[in-house]
Scaffold this motif. Structure first.
Motif, PDB file in Angstrom:
ATOM      1  N   ASP A  77       0.793  -1.355   0.083  1.00  0.00           N
ATOM      2  CA  ASP A  77      -0.084   0.067   0.071  1.00  0.00           C
ATOM      3  C   ASP A  77       0.736   1.270   0.120  1.00  0.00           C
ATOM      4  O   ASP A  77       0.493   2.297  -0.655  1.00  0.00           O
ATOM      5  N   ARG A  78       2.094   1.177   0.557  1.00  0.00           N
ATOM      6  CA  ARG A  78       2.755   2.312   0.848  1.00  0.00           C
ATOM      7  C   ARG A  78       4.203   2.003   1.184  1.00  0.00           C
ATOM      8  O   ARG A  78       4.381   0.938   1.817  1.00  0.00           O
ATOM      9  N   ARG A  87       9.798   1.319   5.448  1.00  0.00           N
ATOM     10  CA  ARG A  87       8.428   1.107   6.404  1.00  0.00           C
ATOM     11  C   ARG A  87       7.531   0.542   5.024  1.00  0.00           C
ATOM     12  O   ARG A  87       7.276   1.663   4.152  1.00  0.00           O
ATOM     13  N   SER A  88       7.290  -0.452   4.696  1.00  0.00           N
ATOM     14  CA  SER A  88       6.286  -0.934   4.101  1.00  0.00           C
ATOM     15  C   SER A  88       5.056  -1.317   4.579  1.00  0.00           C
ATOM     16  O   SER A  88       4.864  -2.132   5.409  1.00  0.00           O
ATOM     17  N   GLU A  89       3.835  -0.633   4.195  1.00  0.00           N
ATOM     18  CA  GLU A  89       2.429  -0.777   4.722  1.00  0.00           C
ATOM     19  C   GLU A  89       1.813  -1.711   3.729  1.00  0.00           C
ATOM     20  O   GLU A  89       2.124  -1.393   2.525  1.00  0.00           O
ATOM     21  N   TRP A  90       1.073  -2.755   4.245  1.00  0.00           N
ATOM     22  CA  TRP A  90       0.664  -3.628   3.416  1.00  0.00           C
ATOM     23  C   TRP A  90      -0.733  -4.210   3.631  1.00  0.00           C
ATOM     24  O   TRP A  90      -1.327  -3.888   4.910  1.00  0.00           O
ATOM     25  N   THR A  91      -1.649  -5.089   2.974  1.00  0.00           N
ATOM     26  CA  THR A  91      -2.729  -5.543   3.254  1.00  0.00           C
ATOM     27  C   THR A  91      -2.616  -6.816   2.734  1.00  0.00           C
ATOM     28  O   THR A  91      -1.930  -7.108   1.812  1.00  0.00           O
ATOM     29  N   ARG A 102      -4.127  -6.039   8.043  1.00  0.00           N
ATOM     30  CA  ARG A 102      -3.228  -4.822   7.762  1.00  0.00           C
ATOM     31  C   ARG A 102      -1.966  -4.922   8.653  1.00  0.00           C
ATOM     32  O   ARG A 102      -2.303  -5.060   9.788  1.00  0.00           O
ATOM     33  N   GLY A 103      -0.991  -4.212   8.101  1.00  0.00           N
ATOM     34  CA  GLY A 103       0.163  -4.100   8.971  1.00  0.00           C
ATOM     35  C   GLY A 103       1.492  -3.143   8.447  1.00  0.00           C
ATOM     36  O   GLY A 103       1.013  -2.674   7.166  1.00  0.00           O
ATOM     37  N   PHE A 104       2.353  -3.359   8.626  1.00  0.00           N
ATOM     38  CA  PHE A 104       3.629  -2.892   8.199  1.00  0.00           C
ATOM     39  C   PHE A 104       4.834  -3.323   8.595  1.00  0.00           C
ATOM     40  O   PHE A 104       4.925  -4.194   9.757  1.00  0.00           O
ATOM     41  N   THR A 119       7.896  -7.514  11.557  1.00  0.00           N
ATOM     42  CA  THR A 119       6.624  -7.270  10.872  1.00  0.00           C
ATOM     43  C   THR A 119       5.666  -6.891  12.400  1.00  0.00           C
ATOM     44  O   THR A 119       5.641  -7.394  13.241  1.00  0.00           O
ATOM     45  N   THR A 122      -1.292  -4.184  12.274  1.00  0.00           N
ATOM     46  CA  THR A 122      -2.296  -3.054  13.067  1.00  0.00           C
ATOM     47  C   THR A 122      -3.853  -3.437  12.902  1.00  0.00           C
ATOM     48  O   THR A 122      -4.610  -2.775  13.854  1.00  0.00           O
TER      49      THR A 122
END
Length: 129
Positions: A77-78, A87-91, A102-104, A119, A122
């Motif tokens: 996601d980002r 920092r990689s935000e993911w779904t 969801r998390g990062f 890991t 969130t």
């Protein structure tokens, strides 16, 4: 100042997510993204678990890919710089959950390899009954 992620670093993060989606057949490529002395910290046992070195990381992902990540779909996601780390935000979409997780991840890379990966979840949805 804009924090620009170097293309090779972005590619490493994208390969990490892609190999997790490949299932057990992607295990060797997944573990190959880690440095020999890498550290992986994951929360999936209820509290943070630390896996040191490729052999412990391989053992964790071997079970995870066979049992817990079947038919996983991950989206990046980002991706941002967080100090010296990425920092990689993911779904994460898994059939066993009622909604996406969801998390990062916080990643430290050296020479194109992951040296530390933390890991963080969130949003942890309930499991389907």
């Amino acid at each position: 100042m804009i924090n620009t992620i170097p293309a090779p670093d972005r590619a490493t993060v994208e390969r990490y997510l892609a190999t997790m989606q490949a299932g057990p057949s992607g295990l060797d490529e997944l573990v190959g993204l880690f440095d020999d002395e890498a550290v992986y910290v994951e929360p999936f046992g209820g509290q943070p678990q630390v896996h040191n070195g490729k052999s412990e990381i391989r053992a964790f992902f071997e079970v995870a890919l066979q049992q817990h990540l079947k038919d996983v779909r991950l989206t990046l996601d980002r991706l941002d710089l967080d100090g010296e780390r990425l920092r990689s935000e993911w779904t994460c979409h898994l059939p066993m959950f009622t909604a996406p997780m969801r998390g990062f991840d916080l990643l430290s890379l050296r020479d194109g390899r992951i040296v530390r990966l933390e890991t963080n979840v969130t949003e942890f949805p309930p499991m389907r009954s």
